[in-house]
Scaffold this motif. Structure first.
Motif, PDB file in Angstrom:
ATOM      1  N   TYR A 199      -6.433   2.264   7.161  1.00 25.67           N
ATOM      2  CA  TYR A 199      -5.903   0.994   6.681  1.00 25.67           C
ATOM      3  C   TYR A 199      -4.393   1.041   6.557  1.00 25.67           C
ATOM      4  CZ  TYR A 199     -10.355  -1.199   5.871  1.00 25.67           C
ATOM      5  OH  TYR A 199     -11.566  -1.784   6.058  1.00 25.67           O
ATOM      6  N   LEU A 200      -3.855   2.204   6.141  1.00 22.19           N
ATOM      7  CA  LEU A 200      -2.398   2.341   6.055  1.00 22.19           C
ATOM      8  C   LEU A 200      -1.776   2.102   7.408  1.00 22.19           C
ATOM      9  CD1 LEU A 200      -1.851   5.467   3.818  1.00 22.19           C
ATOM     10  CD2 LEU A 200      -0.950   3.199   3.442  1.00 22.19           C
ATOM     11  N   ASN A 201      -2.399   2.672   8.434  1.00 20.09           N
ATOM     12  CA  ASN A 201      -1.869   2.537   9.782  1.00 20.09           C
ATOM     13  C   ASN A 201      -1.896   1.075  10.220  1.00 20.09           C
ATOM     14  OD1 ASN A 201      -0.797   3.344  12.133  1.00 20.09           O
ATOM     15  ND2 ASN A 201      -2.673   4.179  12.990  1.00 20.09           N
ATOM     16  N   ASP A 202      -2.897   0.309   9.742  1.00 21.46           N
ATOM     17  CA  ASP A 202      -2.964  -1.102  10.088  1.00 21.46           C
ATOM     18  C   ASP A 202      -1.894  -1.917   9.369  1.00 21.46           C
ATOM     19  OD1 ASP A 202      -4.985  -0.814  11.790  1.00 21.46           O
ATOM     20  OD2 ASP A 202      -6.577  -1.489  10.442  1.00 21.46           O
ATOM     21  N   VAL A 203      -1.721  -1.623   8.075  1.00 21.32           N
ATOM     22  CA  VAL A 203      -0.893  -2.494   7.239  1.00 21.32           C
ATOM     23  C   VAL A 203       0.586  -2.144   7.329  1.00 21.32           C
ATOM     24  CG1 VAL A 203      -0.518  -3.268   4.883  1.00 21.32           C
ATOM     25  CG2 VAL A 203      -2.824  -2.926   5.708  1.00 21.32           C
ATOM     26  N   LEU A 204       0.904  -0.848   7.494  1.00 25.10           N
ATOM     27  CA  LEU A 204       2.314  -0.435   7.433  1.00 25.10           C
ATOM     28  C   LEU A 204       3.223  -1.164   8.422  1.00 25.10           C
ATOM     29  CD1 LEU A 204       2.375   3.379   6.691  1.00 25.10           C
ATOM     30  CD2 LEU A 204       3.463   1.563   5.414  1.00 25.10           C
ATOM     31  N   ASN A 214      10.975   2.314   0.235  1.00 26.23           N
ATOM     32  CA  ASN A 214       9.699   2.992  -0.015  1.00 26.23           C
ATOM     33  C   ASN A 214       9.319   3.885   1.152  1.00 26.23           C
ATOM     34  OD1 ASN A 214       9.637   0.998  -2.109  1.00 26.23           O
ATOM     35  ND2 ASN A 214       7.462   1.494  -2.279  1.00 26.23           N
ATOM     36  N   ILE A 215       9.526   3.367   2.360  1.00 34.72           N
ATOM     37  CA  ILE A 215       9.157   4.143   3.540  1.00 34.72           C
ATOM     38  C   ILE A 215      10.005   5.406   3.615  1.00 34.72           C
ATOM     39  CG2 ILE A 215       9.154   4.107   6.050  1.00 34.72           C
ATOM     40  CD1 ILE A 215       7.041   2.368   5.118  1.00 34.72           C
ATOM     41  N   LEU A 216      11.317   5.243   3.379  1.00 30.37           N
ATOM     42  CA  LEU A 216      12.223   6.399   3.445  1.00 30.37           C
ATOM     43  C   LEU A 216      11.825   7.456   2.415  1.00 30.37           C
ATOM     44  CD1 LEU A 216      15.896   5.196   3.863  1.00 30.37           C
ATOM     45  CD2 LEU A 216      14.717   6.939   5.152  1.00 30.37           C
ATOM     46  N   ILE A 217      11.606   6.974   1.179  1.00 33.29           N
ATOM     47  CA  ILE A 217      11.296   7.926   0.112  1.00 33.29           C
ATOM     48  C   ILE A 217       9.989   8.631   0.411  1.00 33.29           C
ATOM     49  CG2 ILE A 217      10.701   8.122  -2.324  1.00 33.29           C
ATOM     50  CD1 ILE A 217      12.608   5.781  -2.813  1.00 33.29           C
ATOM     51  N   SER A 218       8.987   7.870   0.881  1.00 33.73           N
ATOM     52  CA  SER A 218       7.683   8.506   1.118  1.00 33.73           C
ATOM     53  C   SER A 218       7.781   9.520   2.247  1.00 33.73           C
ATOM     54  CB  SER A 218       6.623   7.455   1.418  1.00 33.73           C
ATOM     55  OG  SER A 218       6.875   6.851   2.656  1.00 33.73           O
ATOM     56  N   LYS A 268      -1.944  14.856   9.990  1.00 27.66           N
ATOM     57  CA  LYS A 268      -2.782  13.692   9.688  1.00 27.66           C
ATOM     58  C   LYS A 268      -1.946  12.559   9.117  1.00 27.66           C
ATOM     59  CE  LYS A 268      -7.522  14.635   8.570  1.00 27.66           C
ATOM     60  NZ  LYS A 268      -8.459  14.860   7.487  1.00 27.66           N
ATOM     61  N   VAL A 269      -1.081  12.912   8.139  1.00 28.51           N
ATOM     62  CA  VAL A 269      -0.314  11.866   7.463  1.00 28.51           C
ATOM     63  C   VAL A 269       0.689  11.248   8.427  1.00 28.51           C
ATOM     64  CG1 VAL A 269       1.366  11.428   5.660  1.00 28.51           C
ATOM     65  CG2 VAL A 269      -0.607  12.839   5.191  1.00 28.51           C
ATOM     66  N   PHE A 270       1.421  12.084   9.167  1.00 29.88           N
ATOM     67  CA  PHE A 270       2.541  11.541   9.940  1.00 29.88           C
ATOM     68  C   PHE A 270       2.095  10.887  11.238  1.00 29.88           C
ATOM     69  CE2 PHE A 270       6.589  12.413   8.011  1.00 29.88           C
ATOM     70  CZ  PHE A 270       6.184  13.145   6.928  1.00 29.88           C
ATOM     71  N   LEU A 271       1.089  11.420  11.889  1.00 27.49           N
ATOM     72  CA  LEU A 271       0.721  10.834  13.171  1.00 27.49           C
ATOM     73  C   LEU A 271      -0.447   9.867  13.059  1.00 27.49           C
ATOM     74  CD1 LEU A 271       1.271  13.694  15.730  1.00 27.49           C
ATOM     75  CD2 LEU A 271       2.825  11.982  14.872  1.00 27.49           C
ATOM     76  N   LYS A 272      -1.234   9.935  11.963  1.00 25.57           N
ATOM     77  CA  LYS A 272      -2.351   9.000  11.864  1.00 25.57           C
ATOM     78  C   LYS A 272      -2.063   7.856  10.908  1.00 25.57           C
ATOM     79  CE  LYS A 272      -6.654  10.644  11.929  1.00 25.57           C
ATOM     80  NZ  LYS A 272      -7.733  11.578  11.525  1.00 25.57           N
ATOM     81  N   ALA A 273      -1.310   8.124   9.820  1.00 27.09           N
ATOM     82  CA  ALA A 273      -1.081   7.057   8.840  1.00 27.09           C
ATOM     83  C   ALA A 273       0.140   6.226   9.208  1.00 27.09           C
ATOM     84  CB  ALA A 273      -0.926   7.645   7.454  1.00 27.09           C
ATOM     85  N   TYR A 274       1.254   6.891   9.542  1.00 32.09           N
ATOM     86  CA  TYR A 274       2.459   6.128   9.835  1.00 32.09           C
ATOM     87  C   TYR A 274       2.397   5.582  11.261  1.00 32.09           C
ATOM     88  CZ  TYR A 274       4.869   7.833   5.716  1.00 32.09           C
ATOM     89  OH  TYR A 274       5.239   8.088   4.442  1.00 32.09           O
ATOM     90  N   PRO A 275       2.840   4.332  11.458  1.00 33.84           N
ATOM     91  CA  PRO A 275       2.927   3.833  12.834  1.00 33.84           C
ATOM     92  C   PRO A 275       4.043   4.544  13.585  1.00 33.84           C
ATOM     93  CG  PRO A 275       3.801   2.240  11.298  1.00 33.84           C
ATOM     94  CD  PRO A 275       3.220   3.337  10.471  1.00 33.84           C
ATOM     95  N   ARG A 276       3.904   4.637  14.883  1.00 37.59           N
ATOM     96  CA  ARG A 276       4.829   5.423  15.681  1.00 37.59           C
ATOM     97  C   ARG A 276       6.248   4.871  15.671  1.00 37.59           C
ATOM     98  NH1 ARG A 276       1.861   8.296  18.350  1.00 37.59           N
ATOM     99  NH2 ARG A 276       0.895   8.214  16.338  1.00 37.59           N
ATOM    100  N   GLU A 277       6.398   3.514  15.453  1.00 39.02           N
ATOM    101  CA  GLU A 277       7.746   2.922  15.556  1.00 39.02           C
ATOM    102  C   GLU A 277       8.685   3.478  14.499  1.00 39.02           C
ATOM    103  OE1 GLU A 277       5.219  -0.305  14.751  1.00 39.02           O
ATOM    104  OE2 GLU A 277       4.461   1.242  16.068  1.00 39.02           O
ATOM    105  N   ILE A 278       8.119   3.921  13.368  1.00 40.30           N
ATOM    106  CA  ILE A 278       8.964   4.418  12.278  1.00 40.30           C
ATOM    107  C   ILE A 278       9.833   5.565  12.762  1.00 40.30           C
ATOM    108  CG2 ILE A 278       8.797   5.828  10.198  1.00 40.30           C
ATOM    109  CD1 ILE A 278       6.828   3.969   9.120  1.00 40.30           C
TER     110      ILE A 278
END
Lengths: 494, 147
Positions: A199-204, A214-218, A268-278
């Motif tokens: 869901y994070l990957n969908d919404v982010l 928030n994105i930078l800090i996380s 898992k966190v960086f490649l599955k949760a965050y979208p690639r554009e970040i």
């Protein structure tokens, strides 16, 4: 009653926890059953991981909802190719290490703490299995905490001065890391309202432009948190002491598996949760890449000047975890596959080297590299296995270390970064500089000192390192099925 | 330190504290609190007892063996209760869908399996608090005697 294989991941985690809590009672009332219980639970873990791998390979990945609550409300387990790959790595190496450990620990530990050691070991395994299968960030944090605390207790179990010091250092730093991970998770939850990775990957992508801070800090906190736990270069200071002070089977597991599980969690966190554009806008992966290059060089250079063999192996782990992060941060198909393959390969090599060092310490009491001259004549099989591990560390063709370095180099070339290949080559030469003298001294060195007292080496200890040595050669010559499986894994992630 | 006042007050207070702790554990699904909070209250009552009297009296009330059994038993009970749902054909930790009766909302037994989970957590937390406290005290004793 309908028990199909989809229940197996949760049964693995729950049964390991159950055995862990059963262990103190069993050890108190029926001491002779304690060791078989550990072996049986680890064997169950290994067999069911093997079955899961076959099932996922045949039927494809599946999800499991705890308590029947579907996400976003409930906790979801996602058993994909990555999860079964990690499960199999952890279970097989963990089983071999504890089979070996039953002999070594009786020698090294006090009788009354042996039962607690089994509990801690099973808790560690349960938490690593949990991190591999979970698809929920907060659940992942809970398992990270369990594994940090049990690893810390395993390091301090000998109650000697340096063990307590090392585990205190580890406790403080890994608590900092856990705090960072929790804070980063909270930052993501704040802007998306989800903890589930899918869901994070969908919404982010929809919300990230509104909340850049928030994105930078996380991102920063996740890098620091998992970096501390996986001993990425500037955050590695706890590792050499901790892995040197622990009993040999624990060093093998801590160095071979526990730091890897955090690298896998990072993936898992960086490649599955965050979208690639970040990563196009925020160069966090470039930073990780830079750090991992530094780790590879620094770990190898510092390992060269070590006198204690376990300390040398620990510093070598810092370099090798750099390879894993190198592969992940390049984010190319073959690079990530190389990083994952290095998790598996390094788990085999490093645990075998630590176990071989454990045999040397067990039978001769020698820890200093300088004193190992002529040891190859006294302990031919042990030093032979050590040689295989050393060759694999250097990356000689025919060993599995070569395959993963080759994949990483190809992955770097795919992305047009030839400088990474130079780093890999340089580090292989550096590895050669500190591993080969041990081997050469052991077999061809002339001993000037009086004859060494060699204790008898128990067969179980010898067979377990020979089995791992066989695995190194096997996967060095015939890596095709593993590479095909990793290809599927990476295609699913990227 | 021997203090008559502290001991008498402690004797009076401890049963009520424990009863309150058990209330918080069993009413976890109805009122604030639950397994962890209630277990902590029960554990604190045992610590209070051991502080007011002494360690021997405290460990006579709750011996090491019993507290070990409770500690492991709590965790094992939780996992087994989760497995029951799996045996009934549902996912791990499933509550109503697996066939646990929910009862009338607002009654004591109105939460199905959550009641068992709360009790298991309460056992685990209470005995862990005691064990931690005893270990701290005995650890310092052991080190003092060895020096």
């Amino acid at each position: 009653m309908n028990l199909n294989y989809e229940h197996l991941p949760v049964i693995i985690v729950a049964l390991l926890l159950l055995a862990a809590f059963l262990e103190p009672i069993v050890y108190r009332h029926k001491k002779s059953w304690a060791a078989p219980l550990v072996i049986a639970s680890m064997a169950f873990f290994a067999l069911s991981s093997l079955y899961l791998m076959a099932a996922v390979n045949y039927h494809g990945p599946f999800n499991y909802y705890l308590g029947g609550w579907a996400p976003p409300f409930g906790i979801e387990l996602e058993i994909d190719y990555l999860a079964v790959f990690l499960l199999l790595t952890f279970s097989v190496i963990g089983l071999i290490a504890i089979v070996y450990g039953l002999q070594d620990l009786k020698h090294g530990l006090k009788d009354e703490v042996l039962g607690w050691y089994f509990t801690l070991y099973l808790l560690l395994m349960a938490s690593m299995a949990g991190i591999s299968v979970t698809n929920d960030l907060f659940n992942m944090y809970v398992f990270v905490e369990i594994s940090a605390i049990s690893a810390c207790a395993i390091i301090s179990i000998k109650e000697s001065r340096e063990c307590i010091e090392a585990s205190l250092k580890y406790l403080i730093l890994s608590t900092l890391g856990s705090g960072c991970i929790l804070l980063a998770t909270a930052m993501l939850y704040m802007i998306t309202g989800h903890l589930n990775i899918g869901y994070l990957n969908d919404v982010l992508p929809r919300v990230m432009s509104h909340y850049p801070n928030n994105i930078l800090i996380s991102l920063g906190f996740f890098v620091v948190g998992y970096g501390v736990k996986a001993a990425l270069f500037p955050l590695h200071v706890w590792l050499p002491d901790a892995h040197t002070a622990a009993p040999s089977p624990s060093s093998a597991v801590l160095s071979g598996l526990v730091i890897k599980v955090y690298a896998a969690a990072f993936l898992k966190v960086f490649l599955k949760a965050y979208p690639r554009e970040i990563f196009l806008e925020i160069p966090v992966m470039e930073i990780v890449l830079f750090l991992s290059v530094l780790a590879i060089l620094y770990g190898s250079i510092v390992a060269m000047v070590q006198e204690d063999i376990k300390k040398m192996l620990a510093y070598s782990s810092i370099a090798q975890i750099g390879y894993v992060f190198l592969g992940f941060s390049l984010m190319g198909q073959r690079a990530v596959a190389g990083g994952l393959l290095h998790i598996f390969n390094h788990a085999m090599m490093k645990s075998m080297l630590f176990l071989a060092a454990g045999i040397i310490i067990y039978s001769t009491g020698i820890r200093r590299i300088r004193d190992m001259k002529g040891l190859g004549v006294k302990l031919p099989l042990t030093m032979g296995a050590f040689t295989i591990g050393a060759l694999s560390m250097v990356g000689i063709p025919g060993t599995n270390g070569f395959i993963s370095k080759w994949q990483l180099a190809l992955g770097a070339l795919d992305l047009g970064r030839p400088i990474i290949v130079v780093v890999i080559l340089l580090s292989s030469l550096l590895n050669c500089l500190y591993y080969m003298p041990i081997v050469i001294n052991a077999f061809f060195g002339v001993k000037g000192e009086p004859e060494l007292e060699i204790g008898k080496v128990p067969g179980v200890m010898l067979y377990s390192i020979l089995f791992l040595g066989f695995g190194i050669i096997f996967f060095g010559i015939y890596p095709a099925p593993l590479l095909a499986f990793l290809q599927k894994t990476v295609t699913a992630i990227l | 330190m021997e203090d008559l006042l502290v001991r008498i007050i402690c004797r009076l207070v401890v049963p009520f504290v424990q009863l309150y702790g058990l209330y918080v554990i069993t009413h976890g699904h109805l009122s604030p609190g639950g397994g962890f909070a209630g277990g902590a209250i029960v554990g604190a009552s045992m610590i209070l007892f051991a502080l007011a009297f002494n360690l021997e009296a405290g460990s006579r009330k709750l011996s090491h063996d019993i507290s070990l059994l409770m500690e492991s038993g709590g965790a094992i009970g939780f996992i087994l209760a989760g497995f029951v749902a799996m045996l009934l054909g549902q996912n791990f930790l499933t509550n109503k869908a697996a066939g646990f009766p929910l009862g009338v909302p607002g009654n004591l037994f109105s939460s199905g399996a959550i009641f068992f989970f709360s009790v298991a957590i309460g056992f685990k937390v209470g005995s862990t608090m005691c064990t931690l406290f005893y270990n701290l005290i005995e650890g310092s004793d052991r080190h003092r005697s060895s020096e």
